[in-house]
Write an enzyme that holds these catalytic residues in place. Structure first.
Site, PDB file in Angstrom:
ATOM      1  N   TYR A  50      53.462 121.632 -62.471  1.00 32.37           N
ATOM      2  CA  TYR A  50      52.482 121.796 -63.557  1.00 32.37           C
ATOM      3  C   TYR A  50      52.171 123.284 -63.769  1.00 32.37           C
ATOM      4  O   TYR A  50      52.227 123.795 -64.889  1.00 32.37           O
ATOM      5  CB  TYR A  50      51.226 121.020 -63.171  1.00 32.37           C
ATOM      6  CG  TYR A  50      50.057 121.127 -64.110  1.00 32.37           C
ATOM      7  CD1 TYR A  50      50.113 120.570 -65.388  1.00 32.37           C
ATOM      8  CD2 TYR A  50      48.869 121.744 -63.707  1.00 32.37           C
ATOM      9  CE1 TYR A  50      49.014 120.650 -66.245  1.00 32.37           C
ATOM     10  CE2 TYR A  50      47.776 121.817 -64.548  1.00 32.37           C
ATOM     11  CZ  TYR A  50      47.850 121.269 -65.813  1.00 32.37           C
ATOM     12  OH  TYR A  50      46.764 121.340 -66.654  1.00 32.37           O
TER      13      TYR A  50
HETATM   14  N1  LIG Z   1      41.176 117.875 -68.054  1.00 33.42           N
HETATM   15  C1  LIG Z   1      41.023 119.124 -67.648  1.00 33.42           C
HETATM   16  O1  LIG Z   1      39.979 119.523 -67.144  1.00 33.42           O
HETATM   17  C2  LIG Z   1      42.150 120.119 -67.823  1.00 33.42           C
HETATM   18  C3  LIG Z   1      42.139 121.287 -67.060  1.00 33.42           C
HETATM   19  C4  LIG Z   1      43.126 122.239 -67.280  1.00 33.42           C
HETATM   20  C5  LIG Z   1      44.085 122.023 -68.263  1.00 33.42           C
HETATM   21  N2  LIG Z   1      44.089 120.863 -68.978  1.00 33.42           N
HETATM   22  C6  LIG Z   1      45.113 120.709 -70.017  1.00 33.42           C
HETATM   23  O2  LIG Z   1      44.516 120.248 -71.221  1.00 33.42           O
HETATM   24  C7  LIG Z   1      45.435 119.397 -71.924  1.00 33.42           C
HETATM   25  C8  LIG Z   1      44.819 118.038 -72.182  1.00 33.42           C
HETATM   26  O3  LIG Z   1      44.405 117.488 -70.961  1.00 33.42           O
HETATM   27  P1  LIG Z   1      43.831 115.990 -70.823  1.00 33.42           P
HETATM   28  O4  LIG Z   1      43.154 115.942 -69.499  1.00 33.42           O
HETATM   29  O5  LIG Z   1      43.087 115.599 -72.034  1.00 33.42           O
HETATM   30  O6  LIG Z   1      45.221 115.161 -70.753  1.00 33.42           O
HETATM   31  P2  LIG Z   1      45.502 113.580 -70.797  1.00 33.42           P
HETATM   32  O7  LIG Z   1      46.356 113.261 -69.627  1.00 33.42           O
HETATM   33  O8  LIG Z   1      44.214 112.846 -70.914  1.00 33.42           O
HETATM   34  O9  LIG Z   1      46.433 113.384 -72.081  1.00 33.42           O
HETATM   35  C9  LIG Z   1      46.078 113.806 -73.346  1.00 33.42           C
HETATM   36  C10 LIG Z   1      46.802 113.004 -74.407  1.00 33.42           C
HETATM   37  O10 LIG Z   1      48.212 113.287 -74.381  1.00 33.42           O
HETATM   38  C11 LIG Z   1      48.926 112.088 -74.635  1.00 33.42           C
HETATM   39  N3  LIG Z   1      50.308 112.197 -74.150  1.00 33.42           N
HETATM   40  C12 LIG Z   1      50.730 112.116 -72.870  1.00 33.42           C
HETATM   41  N4  LIG Z   1      52.076 112.262 -72.814  1.00 33.42           N
HETATM   42  C13 LIG Z   1      52.507 112.440 -74.085  1.00 33.42           C
HETATM   43  C14 LIG Z   1      53.786 112.621 -74.670  1.00 33.42           C
HETATM   44  N5  LIG Z   1      54.894 112.690 -73.924  1.00 33.42           N
HETATM   45  N6  LIG Z   1      53.870 112.738 -76.016  1.00 33.42           N
HETATM   46  C15 LIG Z   1      52.743 112.667 -76.793  1.00 33.42           C
HETATM   47  N7  LIG Z   1      51.504 112.497 -76.275  1.00 33.42           N
HETATM   48  C16 LIG Z   1      51.380 112.385 -74.944  1.00 33.42           C
HETATM   49  C17 LIG Z   1      48.103 111.032 -73.940  1.00 33.42           C
HETATM   50  O11 LIG Z   1      48.385 109.732 -74.450  1.00 33.42           O
HETATM   51  C18 LIG Z   1      46.675 111.478 -74.232  1.00 33.42           C
HETATM   52  O12 LIG Z   1      46.193 110.905 -75.431  1.00 33.42           O
HETATM   53  C19 LIG Z   1      46.685 119.368 -71.076  1.00 33.42           C
HETATM   54  O13 LIG Z   1      47.579 120.379 -71.494  1.00 33.42           O
HETATM   55  C20 LIG Z   1      46.168 119.669 -69.694  1.00 33.42           C
HETATM   56  O14 LIG Z   1      47.160 120.167 -68.844  1.00 33.42           O
HETATM   57  C21 LIG Z   1      43.150 119.907 -68.773  1.00 33.42           C
END
Ligand SMILES: NC(=O)c1ccc[n+]([C@@H]2O[C@H](COP(=O)([O-])OP(=O)(O)OC[C@H]3O[C@@H](n4cnc5c(N)ncnc54)[C@H](O)[C@@H]3O)[C@@H](O)[C@H]2O)c1
Length: 249
Positions: free
Chosen positions: A152
């Site tokens: 990641y």
């Molecule tokens: N949650 C956090 O605190 C956090 C922290 C650091 C970075 N991030 C980053 O923020 C972004 C969103 O995070 P999140 O926690 O909402 O993620 P999540 O895992 O909840 O997914 C977000 C959305 O992406 C969709 N998705 C997954 N695989 C897919 C694919 N192959 N094609 C199309 N859609 C797809 C899922 O269905 C979901 O609706 C990501 O890039 C994550 O790495 C999140």
């Protein structure tokens, strides 16, 4: 609420749920039309239904190049332009570095890095016409080198490197490229809180603002800012939407 994104047409990957869902909702509230690309059909159909005429749901896996082309085609054929892209979807598996399989690496780079690159390339000709903006999602876990995050973190930092080069090369086209690293209370974080309440408490105590962010109300406004005219003099930057958890220097 200022409608700073009036007349904008923006692609949000993973835009049906989680942080992406919050971003989709907020961009619409600020006047944009959003093409939400997601594999989650239920959430995608729902967010489209809740925002008639303002959200178009495209069911697709972002790691497929054809999906990026299709999303750009929808923007142009239905709304006549594309003004922004938010590369938010990213799937990965957390394991010790030595346990990560080829498939684990492929999933993280496929849905994270390759997808971001493909959407940027597919969108480029249209963003050049609209002098648009790109926001890519990075992660504090990658900046810090958190354990079990090798596939990641590597993909996320590849995204930041790509973003900086694109910001430099595409500045001549007036296309801006920036990165947002969020910290938000999503379903995944909720699940983790329930399973590891002490770890969760420990992390929260280290966040200067004392809480995880809300996807729509804390993270999405920072993404919206980077898509708006208000940030027209910013490119190649990483903004931390994390309550002060990491302070970049
Ligand atoms: N949650 C956090 O605190 C956090 C922290 C650091 C970075 N991030 C980053 O923020 C972004 C969103 O995070 P999140 O926690 O909402 O993620 P999540 O895992 O909840 O997914 C977000 C959305 O992406 C969709 N998705 C997954 N695989 C897919 C694919 N192959 N094609 C199309 N859609 C797809 C899922 O269905 C979901 O609706 C990501 O890039 C994550 O790495 C999140």
């Amino acid at each position: 609420m200022m409608n700073t994104l009036n007349n904008q047409v923006i692609i949000v990957t993973g835009g049906a749920a989680g942080i992406g869902g919050g971003i989709t909702q907020e961009l619409v509230q600020r006047g944009a039309t959003v093409i939400a690309v997601d594999v989650n059909e239920e959430a995608g159909t729902q967010i489209e239904k809740n925002n008639p005429g303002k959200v178009i749901f495209l069911k697709g896996d972002v790691s497929q190049k054809s999906v990026a082309d299709e999303a750009v085609n929808i923007a142009v054929s239905q709304f006549g332009k594309l003004t922004g892209v938010v590369n938010n979807a990213h799937v990965s598996r957390q394991k010790p570095l030595m346990d990560l399989t080829e498939d684990d690496w492929a999933i993280s780079f496929g849905t994270g890095f390759n997808a971001t690159l493909n959407f940027m390339k597919s969108a480029y000709p249209e963003l050049k016409k609209s002098q648009g903006a790109i926001v890519n999602l990075g992660s504090g876990a990658a900046l810090q080198g958190s354990r079990f995050q090798a596939s990641y973190a590597a993909a996320k930092e590849a995204i930041r490197g790509l973003s900086r080069v694109a910001a430099t090369e595409w500045a001549a086209d007036n296309i801006r490229v920036n990165v947002v690293c969020p910290l938000a209370f999503t379903a995944g974080v909720k699940n983790w809180k329930e399973n590891f309440p002490e770890d969760y408490q420990h992390v929260v105590e280290k966040i200067p603002l004392g809480r995880f962010g809300d996807p729509q109300h804390d993270v999405a406004p920072i993404v919206a800012f980077l898509l708006s005219e208000d940030s027209k003099y910013m490119t190649g930057q990483t903004l931390m939407a994390d309550g002060g958890d990491i302070m970049l220097r």
